[in-house]
Design a protein around this motif. Structure first.
Motif, PDB file in Angstrom:
ATOM      1  N   VAL A  24     -23.399 -10.187  -7.586  1.00 36.68           N
ATOM      2  CA  VAL A  24     -23.441  -8.739  -7.817  1.00 36.68           C
ATOM      3  C   VAL A  24     -22.645  -8.392  -9.066  1.00 36.68           C
ATOM      4  N   GLN A  25     -21.458  -8.966  -9.191  1.00 37.90           N
ATOM      5  CA  GLN A  25     -20.611  -8.692 -10.346  1.00 37.90           C
ATOM      6  C   GLN A  25     -21.265  -9.172 -11.643  1.00 37.90           C
ATOM      7  N   ALA A  26     -21.907 -10.332 -11.606  1.00 32.87           N
ATOM      8  CA  ALA A  26     -22.559 -10.854 -12.810  1.00 32.87           C
ATOM      9  C   ALA A  26     -23.722  -9.956 -13.232  1.00 32.87           C
ATOM     10  N   ALA A  27     -24.501  -9.494 -12.266  1.00 31.50           N
ATOM     11  CA  ALA A  27     -25.622  -8.596 -12.581  1.00 31.50           C
ATOM     12  C   ALA A  27     -25.103  -7.270 -13.126  1.00 31.50           C
ATOM     13  N   TYR A  28     -24.051  -6.756 -12.520  1.00 38.23           N
ATOM     14  CA  TYR A  28     -23.473  -5.500 -12.995  1.00 38.23           C
ATOM     15  C   TYR A  28     -22.913  -5.670 -14.403  1.00 38.23           C
ATOM     16  N   ARG A  29     -22.227  -6.782 -14.646  1.00 37.68           N
ATOM     17  CA  ARG A  29     -21.641  -7.036 -15.963  1.00 37.68           C
ATOM     18  C   ARG A  29     -22.736  -7.134 -17.026  1.00 37.68           C
ATOM     19  N   SER A  30     -23.862  -7.772 -16.710  1.00 36.41           N
ATOM     20  CA  SER A  30     -24.972  -7.855 -17.662  1.00 36.41           C
ATOM     21  C   SER A  30     -25.483  -6.462 -18.010  1.00 36.41           C
ATOM     22  N   TRP A  31     -25.664  -5.637 -16.986  1.00 35.69           N
ATOM     23  CA  TRP A  31     -26.124  -4.270 -17.224  1.00 35.69           C
ATOM     24  C   TRP A  31     -25.103  -3.486 -18.044  1.00 35.69           C
ATOM     25  N   LEU A  32     -23.835  -3.560 -17.658  1.00 35.15           N
ATOM     26  CA  LEU A  32     -22.789  -2.804 -18.341  1.00 35.15           C
ATOM     27  C   LEU A  32     -22.617  -3.266 -19.785  1.00 35.15           C
ATOM     28  N   ASP A  33     -22.629  -4.573 -20.004  1.00 38.25           N
ATOM     29  CA  ASP A  33     -22.503  -5.090 -21.373  1.00 38.25           C
ATOM     30  C   ASP A  33     -23.617  -4.560 -22.263  1.00 38.25           C
ATOM     31  N   HIS A  34     -24.828  -4.563 -21.733  1.00 40.73           N
ATOM     32  CA  HIS A  34     -25.943  -4.045 -22.518  1.00 40.73           C
ATOM     33  C   HIS A  34     -25.804  -2.537 -22.751  1.00 40.73           C
ATOM     34  N   ALA A  35     -25.538  -1.806 -21.683  1.00 38.90           N
ATOM     35  CA  ALA A  35     -25.492  -0.341 -21.773  1.00 38.90           C
ATOM     36  C   ALA A  35     -24.410   0.148 -22.727  1.00 38.90           C
TER      37      ALA A  35
ATOM     38  N   SER B  64     -23.284  -1.656 -25.364  1.00 38.85           N
ATOM     39  CA  SER B  64     -23.472  -2.174 -26.721  1.00 38.85           C
ATOM     40  C   SER B  64     -24.784  -1.710 -27.357  1.00 38.85           C
ATOM     41  N   CYS B  65     -25.732  -1.265 -26.574  1.00 39.51           N
ATOM     42  CA  CYS B  65     -27.027  -0.821 -27.079  1.00 39.51           C
ATOM     43  C   CYS B  65     -26.898   0.598 -27.640  1.00 39.51           C
ATOM     44  N   PRO B  66     -27.231   0.810 -28.899  1.00 49.03           N
ATOM     45  CA  PRO B  66     -27.120   2.150 -29.478  1.00 49.03           C
ATOM     46  C   PRO B  66     -27.968   3.191 -28.746  1.00 49.03           C
ATOM     47  N   THR B  67     -29.149   2.790 -28.296  1.00 50.72           N
ATOM     48  CA  THR B  67     -30.027   3.725 -27.588  1.00 50.72           C
ATOM     49  C   THR B  67     -29.406   4.154 -26.265  1.00 50.72           C
ATOM     50  N   CYS B  68     -28.943   3.184 -25.475  1.00 49.18           N
ATOM     51  CA  CYS B  68     -28.329   3.493 -24.179  1.00 49.18           C
ATOM     52  C   CYS B  68     -27.042   4.287 -24.357  1.00 49.18           C
TER      53      CYS B  68
ATOM     54  N   ASP C 205     -26.212   6.290 -26.624  1.00 52.19           N
ATOM     55  CA  ASP C 205     -26.453   7.660 -27.069  1.00 52.19           C
ATOM     56  C   ASP C 205     -27.251   8.477 -26.059  1.00 52.19           C
ATOM     57  N   GLY C 206     -27.353   7.980 -24.822  1.00 50.98           N
ATOM     58  CA  GLY C 206     -28.016   8.734 -23.759  1.00 50.98           C
ATOM     59  C   GLY C 206     -29.512   8.512 -23.666  1.00 50.98           C
ATOM     60  N   GLY C 207     -30.036   7.518 -24.344  1.00 45.61           N
ATOM     61  CA  GLY C 207     -31.472   7.267 -24.324  1.00 45.61           C
ATOM     62  C   GLY C 207     -31.873   6.086 -23.472  1.00 45.61           C
ATOM     63  N   ALA C 208     -31.171   5.834 -22.390  1.00 44.20           N
ATOM     64  CA  ALA C 208     -31.448   4.666 -21.554  1.00 44.20           C
ATOM     65  C   ALA C 208     -32.880   4.665 -21.023  1.00 44.20           C
ATOM     66  N   ARG C 209     -33.457   5.822 -20.830  1.00 44.07           N
ATOM     67  CA  ARG C 209     -34.844   5.878 -20.336  1.00 44.07           C
ATOM     68  C   ARG C 209     -35.829   5.297 -21.345  1.00 44.07           C
ATOM     69  N   GLU C 210     -35.467   5.328 -22.624  1.00 44.04           N
ATOM     70  CA  GLU C 210     -36.339   4.786 -23.659  1.00 44.04           C
ATOM     71  C   GLU C 210     -36.085   3.305 -23.925  1.00 44.04           C
ATOM     72  N   CYS C 211     -34.993   2.764 -23.410  1.00 51.23           N
ATOM     73  CA  CYS C 211     -34.643   1.360 -23.643  1.00 51.23           C
ATOM     74  C   CYS C 211     -35.437   0.466 -22.693  1.00 51.23           C
ATOM     75  N   THR C 212     -36.100  -0.538 -23.257  1.00 48.07           N
ATOM     76  CA  THR C 212     -36.920  -1.433 -22.434  1.00 48.07           C
ATOM     77  C   THR C 212     -36.105  -2.564 -21.806  1.00 48.07           C
ATOM     78  N   VAL C 213     -34.872  -2.722 -22.219  1.00 54.34           N
ATOM     79  CA  VAL C 213     -34.036  -3.820 -21.720  1.00 54.34           C
ATOM     80  C   VAL C 213     -33.199  -3.392 -20.523  1.00 54.34           C
TER      81      VAL C 213
END
Length: 75
Positions: A32-43, A45-49, A51-59
């Motif tokens: 659970v922690q590894a999956a959460y960390r993957s999501w959090l790391d992406h969210a 570091s991703c400029p789209t996420c 800046d509030g555009g997570a709905r547009e991010c395909t990752v």
């Protein structure tokens, strides 16, 4: 550092101050922690996420779905 197989986590008591408690880490917690960390790391570091555009991010959606699946699989 702490004893192997244990970590400390913040416990929100809901009323008054919270507390730091000692918890045992199991392989399920680690999944659970590894999956959460993957999501959090992406969210974070991703400029789209970021800046509030997570709905547009395909990752980010598959990462969130993997986290939710890991949580549901946990006992």
């Amino acid at each position: 550092m702490g004893e192997p197989g244990f970590t400390e986590r913040w416990l929100d008591t809901g009323s008054g101050p919270g507390a730091v408690v000692r918890v045992r880490v199991t392989w399920v917690n680690q999944a659970v922690q590894a999956a959460y960390r993957s999501w959090l790391d992406h969210a974070t570091s991703c400029p789209t996420c970021r800046d509030g555009g997570a709905r547009e991010c395909t990752v980010v959606r598959p990462l969130w779905d993997a986290y939710q699946a890991a949580r549901q699989a946990a006992p």
